[in-house]
Design a protein around this motif. Structure first.
Motif, PDB file in Angstrom:
ATOM      1  N   ARG A 117       0.904  -0.982   0.063  1.00 38.94           N
ATOM      2  CA  ARG A 117       0.011   0.071  -0.096  1.00 38.94           C
ATOM      3  C   ARG A 117       0.900   1.337  -0.141  1.00 38.94           C
ATOM      4  O   ARG A 117       2.057   1.215   0.455  1.00 38.94           O
ATOM      5  N   VAL A 118       0.345   2.169  -0.337  1.00 38.85           N
ATOM      6  CA  VAL A 118       0.840   3.720  -0.579  1.00 38.85           C
ATOM      7  C   VAL A 118       0.668   4.397   0.651  1.00 38.85           C
ATOM      8  O   VAL A 118      -0.556   4.605   1.223  1.00 38.85           O
ATOM      9  N   ARG A 119       1.840   4.775   1.470  1.00 37.79           N
ATOM     10  CA  ARG A 119       1.654   5.953   2.758  1.00 37.79           C
ATOM     11  C   ARG A 119       2.517   7.240   2.421  1.00 37.79           C
ATOM     12  O   ARG A 119       3.583   6.996   1.953  1.00 37.79           O
TER      13      ARG A 119
ATOM     14  N   ARG B 299      -1.348  10.740  -5.976  1.00 36.02           N
ATOM     15  CA  ARG B 299      -2.327  11.838  -5.253  1.00 36.02           C
ATOM     16  C   ARG B 299      -1.329  12.052  -3.976  1.00 36.02           C
ATOM     17  O   ARG B 299      -1.497  13.031  -3.139  1.00 36.02           O
ATOM     18  N   THR B 300      -0.951  10.864  -3.393  1.00 28.45           N
ATOM     19  CA  THR B 300      -0.195  11.107  -2.063  1.00 28.45           C
ATOM     20  C   THR B 300       1.137  11.778  -2.537  1.00 28.45           C
ATOM     21  O   THR B 300       1.627  12.577  -1.494  1.00 28.45           O
TER      22      THR B 300
ATOM     23  N   ALA C  15      -5.374   2.385 -10.994  1.00 28.51           N
ATOM     24  CA  ALA C  15      -5.960   2.863  -9.391  1.00 28.51           C
ATOM     25  C   ALA C  15      -4.514   2.969  -8.529  1.00 28.51           C
ATOM     26  O   ALA C  15      -4.713   3.810  -7.712  1.00 28.51           O
ATOM     27  N   PHE C  16      -3.530   1.874  -8.490  1.00 25.99           N
ATOM     28  CA  PHE C  16      -2.588   1.957  -7.497  1.00 25.99           C
ATOM     29  C   PHE C  16      -1.618   3.277  -7.996  1.00 25.99           C
ATOM     30  O   PHE C  16      -1.249   4.032  -6.983  1.00 25.99           O
TER      31      PHE C  16
ATOM     32  N   ARG D 237      -2.675   5.901  -9.476  1.00 26.85           N
ATOM     33  CA  ARG D 237      -3.217   7.299  -9.078  1.00 26.85           C
ATOM     34  C   ARG D 237      -3.194   7.607  -7.602  1.00 26.85           C
ATOM     35  O   ARG D 237      -2.920   8.682  -7.155  1.00 26.85           O
ATOM     36  N   THR D 238      -3.349   6.627  -6.847  1.00 24.33           N
ATOM     37  CA  THR D 238      -3.201   6.598  -5.295  1.00 24.33           C
ATOM     38  C   THR D 238      -1.735   7.246  -5.165  1.00 24.33           C
ATOM     39  O   THR D 238      -1.573   8.013  -4.347  1.00 24.33           O
TER      40      THR D 238
END
Length: 666
Positions: free
Chosen positions: A433-435, A524-525, A517-518, A520-521
């Motif tokens: 996951r992206v953090r 955005r982060t 989608a990944f 893009r997340t």
């Protein structure tokens, strides 16, 4: 007259299908239960399916033109008065090798049928044939009917494009003057000639794709002599595939020449329409040589993409050497290489093995033997037979990287010793996951880690593998891919479904949406994140799947789209050159000076037939003005567990520790 071959009439030969008869000849008006006296043109009819399909015929005359183990081709020696939509040649099925030879004049009794290569459910068309009950030779040593010459100033030209309208080639009346499928149907079973042909694909699996007349008049050629895919992946209609059913073919590379005439019979097989030469063609070298990219400059990060074609310890050593040469000589020993097609230690043997350390060790040893630097390896072993590909092989994606020029891999969890420790998930199924990192950047919770492995789009196929790295203080997120491949459910260009389409493309579009989608997340982060997406995507420039990755909000740039069309291909299948492998970069990298090259050294050569060309991008990156928050951790450091919180903004970055240089295997 002497009866030389008889066989019981077959109810339906293996793979035969019952198709609706379309009455196009007066011979079809006879009593359905009575045998029909017919010529070959009556049997073939003007459509793809015989108007006499399922009927018994008698006294069908012709001259034998070629013989195989299960039958022979014959052709009416009397030419049609005009160019006809009905072929004057046909295959006669005898089950065993018939006692006839080319030049025999024969008459055949039997039953007309439509044989579909690949079986009734396949997407292939059928071949009209006569299942012989009796074959009678009336004379020997007759002259063979003259072949129809294809291409060139005096030959017949195939229509220049494929119709786009929906049509059923087995029911509709198609026009040979406007539809390539109907054009070749009108020659099915006949003697055909190509002169001074040029190879547009390598010899592979007993097939050699060529263009007649040296490719004169052909458009959409590659710079090196191949033939680019038309819209939707279609071939040039003038392309002819030679087959080896009657005579061996020469081992030819793209650009090689077949001087003089090549004569044979035109058949229909699982590969579509195939010209079967009756003698081995001569070959002259076209001079095409493998390419090599220059090495990266001092301030350039180089990232390559390489398909290892189901590499395992069973792979012949010369093939392993070729792959190592692709990396060292072809790509210039990049800093990072994303690889696909790495199988486990037992290869295709389905024994439950999933580890691939022996496979990778052999590759790294071969790279060193080829003069390359020391490489390290990161990957995630799949669950047994869970990721598609060759059954038992457990193919996977991975990262090969060198650390002598400033690249470091951010391991999270830290090392393999952490696996099985409390809080560490099963990496084969756990998503990365992206953090936020608290400094306007982004980090991955798992590195390497799989992207959305539970998404149905990735069922029984390789899951994307994401890795976090640093290059002289700059963080990179790299995602390796091997999307769902084309399958036997996809029709060939000359198949039943017209216009041509690929059902498997729907699956790749779903995978593109999942990956988009990944990304893009991620963006955005961290809007200025340095993101690189690579791999065998199985789809070409302009497809809906690629558009999902380049759309606003995702914003990746497909580097292949910036190449000249004649250089934009990584694979050659049946003389159709396509760009199936890609490297895409985020806007933050795209605005920096960069050089991209597809290195044509595999797909065009007979000794590498089926392989994909590697590619490489070299991006100018100056050192980061400040140390990044991501570090290479100590083994077991709890701060690098997948569920560890991000450091607050005012936390000073920890000291960076050096990476061990020993390879790490799954």
């Amino acid at each position: 007259m002497v009866a030389v071959a008889t066989a019981a009439v077959l109810a339906a030969p293996l793979g035969a299908v019952v198709l609706p008869a379309v009455v196009l000849s007066s011979a079809a008006h006879a009593d359905p239960g009575a045998a029909v006296s017919a010529r070959i043109r009556d049997v073939q009819g003007a459509g793809h399916v015989s108007p006499l399909n399922g009927r018994s015929v008698t006294g069908v005359g012709g001259v034998v033109t070629a013989v195989t183990d299960s039958g022979f081709w014959m052709q009416d020696p009397a030419p049609a008065k005009t160019t006809s939509a009905a072929s004057s040649g046909i295959f006669v099925f005898t089950r065993t090798r018939p006692q006839v030879r080319p030049g025999d004049a024969v008459r055949v009794d039997g039953r007309v049928s439509e044989f579909r290569p690949g079986g009734p459910a396949s997407s292939n068309l059928s071949r009209t044939e006569i299942d012989a009950s009796e074959t009678v030779v009336s004379s020997h040593d007759q002259p063979l009917p003259p072949p129809v010459v294809l291409g060139g100033p005096k030959g017949r030209e195939a229509p220049s494009s494929f119709p786009t309208a929906q049509r059923d080639p087995e029911a509709d009346q198609l026009d040979p003057k406007s539809d390539p499928l109907a054009f070749y149907t009108s020659l099915e079973g006949m003697r055909v000639r190509v002169e001074n042909a040029v190879a547009v694909g390598p010899t592979r699996d007993g097939a050699l794709p060529v263009l007649p007349a040296g490719g004169a008049g052909a458009r959409d050629r590659t710079r090196r002599g191949g033939s680019l895919a038309r819209a939707g992946g279609l071939p040039d209609p003038a392309r002819i595939v030679l087959g080896d059913a009657l005579a061996p073919l020469p081992s030819a590379d793209v650009g090689d020449r077949l001087p003089g005439p090549v004569d044979g019979v035109l058949d229909y097989t699982v590969a579509g329409f195939v010209l079967l030469p009756t003698s081995t063609p001569a070959r002259t070298d076209g001079g095409v040589k493998p390419q090599a990219a220059p090495p990266a400059g001092r301030d350039e990060l180089s990232v390559g993409a390489l398909n290892l074609e189901n590499l395992s310890p069973d792979t012949p050593s010369d093939q392993v050497g070729d792959l190592a040469g692709d990396l060292v000589d072809g790509l210039g020993s990049p800093d990072l290489v994303t690889v696909t097609g790495v199988e486990d230690n037992s290869g295709a043997f389905d024994d439950g093995t999933v580890a691939a350390d022996q496979t990778v060790a052999e590759l790294i040893t071969a790279i060193s033997a080829a003069g390359g630097p020391a490489y390290e390896w990161r990957s995630i072993a799949p669950h047994d037979n869970a990721d598609g590909g060759e059954h038992g092989g457990n193919g996977r994606l991975g990262f090969l990287f060198r650390t002598d020029r400033g690249l470091a891999f951010s391991d999270r969890p830290s090392r393999s010793s952490d696996l099985g420790a409390p809080g560490v998930p099963d990496l084969a199924v756990a998503p990365t996951r992206v953090r936020p990192d608290g400094r306007g950047g982004a980090r991955l919770t798992l590195s390497p880690g799989r992207v959305a492995p539970a998404d149905p789009a990735w069922t029984e196929t390789r899951k994307p593998l994401a890795g976090e790295l640093t290059w002289r203080g700059r963080r990179l997120i790299v995602i390796a891919n091997h999307w769902y491949g084309r399958t036997s459910a996809d029709p060939i260009a000359y198949g039943r479904r017209q216009p041509f389409d690929r059902p498997s493309e729907t699956r790749r579009e779903a995978q593109a949406r999942s990956l988009a989608a990944f990304v893009r997340t991620l963006r955005r982060t961290a809007p200025d994140a340095n993101v690189i997406v690579t791999g065998n995507l199985g789809t070409g420039d302009g497809s809906a799947a690629l558009r999902a990755l380049t759309a606003p909000g995702v914003g990746l740039r497909d580097l292949a789209s910036g190449l000249a069309p004649q250089d934009r291909y990584t694979a050659d299948s049946g003389g159709v050159a396509e760009d199936l492998d890609h490297i895409l970069i985020s806007p933050a990298l795209a605005k920096r000076p960069h050089r991209y090259q597809i290195v044509h050294r595999a797909s065009e050569f007979a000794d590498r037939a089926g392989a994909h060309d590697p590619s490489v991008v070299r991006i100018t990156l100056t050192p980061s003005p400040a140390p990044p928050s991501t570090r290479v951790p100590r083994p077991g450091d709890p701060a690098n567990r997948p569920d560890a919180p991000s450091p607050p903004p005012d936390t000073p970055p920890p000291a960076t520790l050096p990476l061990p240089v020993t390879p790490r295997f799954p």
